[in-house]
Design an enzyme around this catalytic site. Structure first.
Site, PDB file in Angstrom:
ATOM      1  N   PRO A 255       0.809  -1.224   0.000  1.00 26.94           N
ATOM      2  CA  PRO A 255       0.000   0.000   0.000  1.00 26.94           C
ATOM      3  C   PRO A 255       0.840   1.271   0.000  1.00 26.94           C
ATOM      4  O   PRO A 255       1.845   1.379   0.711  1.00 26.94           O
ATOM      5  CB  PRO A 255      -0.819  -0.128   1.290  1.00 26.94           C
ATOM      6  CG  PRO A 255      -0.948  -1.604   1.493  1.00 26.94           C
ATOM      7  CD  PRO A 255       0.365  -2.173   1.033  1.00 26.94           C
ATOM      8  N   CYS A 256       0.381   2.238  -0.802  1.00 26.00           N
ATOM      9  CA  CYS A 256       1.147   3.476  -0.961  1.00 26.00           C
ATOM     10  C   CYS A 256       0.746   4.603  -0.010  1.00 26.00           C
ATOM     11  O   CYS A 256       1.548   5.521   0.186  1.00 26.00           O
ATOM     12  CB  CYS A 256       1.045   3.981  -2.401  1.00 26.00           C
ATOM     13  SG  CYS A 256      -0.628   4.410  -2.919  1.00 26.00           S
TER      14      CYS A 256
END
Length: 312
Positions: A73-74
């Site tokens: 996840p960014c």
């Protein structure tokens, strides 16, 4: 020779498709979002798609794979968020390290946003590199642009590639393509003109450049928009917004700026037209906006395979 991979945070399959094209066979793909899991199953019924939280997934039984991959996840590192980094509960780099310890792959490939290269995260990047080094890997960080690999979109992404020491000297980052990618106008002209829309030719001229970066946004507003708030955007005038709505019905005399359909945004992201997306429009747009362009994953994957073959 068959090369195997285990992918975490697989999303809609952008990275998985690219790695498949490069020559990897997926032993399992872990994804928590139900609609993304259905997208994976829809396109590759034979893939072993495991729906659930990667933090609950145990790597035992998958030891000896060639590649551990994933697009963790960014939000912990994105400039669109608070950039909490390792203090963000969504940071899954520790899970990638844990799974590397459990599965002992020959190589690791993790993808994230450009924000991870910000100076504020230097200590954390070093920490990640050191943790993998303790497991016998030498890691490298690299900023790649999707446009350099045939995608009609800039889309800068950070790649972390680590290999067991015996393969390290054989890995080289992929060279950019010699040819420029198609402009958005060239790429989407057939879709824009398929209903005999009279403005298609003028639209093609206005869209005579590659796209900035497709961004996934919260539901009930825009799901994809052009990321032109970057100070380096130099005030480009063609700001297009994609709203959550039905496929555009372009009247022949329509003169406004048409919205981009799911298929159009997927094509900009580098997906082939036969790649289908499951769910309502909001989840589909989000899956596309969060995806890692398949051509980039393929380019890096091919270089990893060359390293594992000790060819470079």
């Amino acid at each position: 020779m068959q090369f195997t991979s285990l992918e975490i945070c697989a999303g809609a399959g952008g990275q998985a498709l690219g790695l498949e094209r490069a020559g990897f066979s997926h032993v399992a793909l872990i994804e928590i979002e139900p609609s993304a899991c259905q997208t994976l199953r829809l396109n590759r019924p034979d893939w072993n798609v495991i729906e659930g939280d990667v933090r609950l997934f145990q790597g035992e039984g998958y030891d000896g794979i060639d590649l551990l991959a994933g697009g963790v996840p960014c939000p912990p590192f994105s400039k669109a968020g608070k950039q909490l980094g390792k203090d963000d509960e969504r940071d899954l780099f520790p899970e990638a390290i844990r799974l590397a310890k459990e599965t002992d792959p020959k190589a690791i490939m993790l993808e994230n946003v450009r924000g991870l290269l910000d100076p504020k995260f230097e200590n954390y990047r070093n920490h990640i590199t050191e943790q993998f080094a303790k497991l016998g890997y030498l890691g490298q960080w690299k900023l790649l642009y999707a446009a350099d690999y045939g995608v009609s979109q800039l889309r800068p992404r950070v790649l972390f590639v680590a290999l067991k020491n015996e393969y390290t000297n054989f890995f080289k980052w992929p060279e950019p393509n010699s040819e420029q990618p198609k402009t958005v106008g060239e790429l989407l002209f057939d879709l824009m003109s398929e209903n005999n829309w009279q403005g298609a030719h003028n639209w093609r001229l206005k869209a005579a450049q590659i796209a900035p970066t497709l961004v996934a946004v919260q539901k009930n507003t825009a799901v994809l928009t052009w990321d032109l708030h970057d100070p380096n955007a130099h005030g480009r005038s063609w700001v297009w917004m994609v709203q959550v709505c039905g496929i555009v019905r372009r009247l022949k005399t329509f003169t406004g700026m048409p919205r981009l359909t799911v298929r159009m945004t997927a094509r900009i992201q580098g997906f082939p037209d036969d790649w289908q997306f499951f769910g309502k429009k909001t989840p589909m747009y989000r899956q596309i906006g969060n995806a890692f362009p398949p051509p980039v994953a393929e380019a890096v994957g091919r270089q990893i395979i060359k390293a594992l073959k000790k060819e470079n």
